[in-house]
Design a protein around this motif. Structure first.
Motif, PDB file in Angstrom:
ATOM      1  N   SER A  46       1.020   6.417   3.783  1.00  0.00           N
ATOM      2  CA  SER A  46       2.189   7.183   4.591  1.00  0.00           C
ATOM      3  C   SER A  46       2.443   6.412   5.736  1.00  0.00           C
ATOM      4  N   TYR A  63       0.767  -1.285   0.202  1.00  0.00           N
ATOM      5  CA  TYR A  63       0.016   0.020   0.036  1.00  0.00           C
ATOM      6  C   TYR A  63       0.727   1.204   0.023  1.00  0.00           C
ATOM      7  N   LEU A 120       0.583   4.252  -1.073  1.00  0.00           N
ATOM      8  CA  LEU A 120      -0.327   5.526  -0.948  1.00  0.00           C
ATOM      9  C   LEU A 120      -0.503   5.727   0.496  1.00  0.00           C
ATOM     10  N   GLN A 155      -6.869   3.916   2.852  1.00  0.00           N
ATOM     11  CA  GLN A 155      -6.458   4.291   1.545  1.00  0.00           C
ATOM     12  C   GLN A 155      -7.484   5.071   0.956  1.00  0.00           C
ATOM     13  N   ALA A 192      -7.771   8.878  -0.312  1.00  0.00           N
ATOM     14  CA  ALA A 192      -7.959   9.406  -1.454  1.00  0.00           C
ATOM     15  C   ALA A 192      -9.002  10.551  -1.499  1.00  0.00           C
TER      16      ALA A 192
END
Length: 94
Positions: A31, A27, A29, A85, A89
């Motif tokens: 952090s 993953y 994306l 996630q 987004a």
């Protein structure tokens, strides 16, 4: 807190933390600062399993129960990564 209770902990925490560390590369994306959020979402989806010593759970848990617990942790962590996630987004689009 009294010292006689200091050793009590939720076994699921270690299992979830280990799974989050293992899956984080899948993953990109997410952090590093969001990994605790992933762990919290996953832990909130699992029943607490309080123990004093790691050997306590291993001794009293059957192989079938251990495999089920591993599947539950994997499912909860997978859900948590997807959830965080998706929320990240959505925030980025706003």
């Amino acid at each position: 807190m009294s010292s006689e209770f200091a050793g009590i902990r939720n076994y699921q925490e270690r299992a979830v933390f280990d799974a989050v560390r293992t899956w984080r590369d899948h993953y990109p994306l997410i952090s590093e600062e969001l990994l605790p959020d992933v762990a919290c979402v996953a832990l909130n989806r699992l029943p607490a399993r309080y123990i004093r010593h790691e050997v306590d759970l291993v001794f009293y848990q059957s192989e079938k129960e251990r495999l089920l617990a591993e599947r539950l942790v994997a499912g909860a962590v997978g859900f948590a990564f997807e959830f965080v996630q998706a929320r990240t987004a959505m925030r980025a689009r706003a």
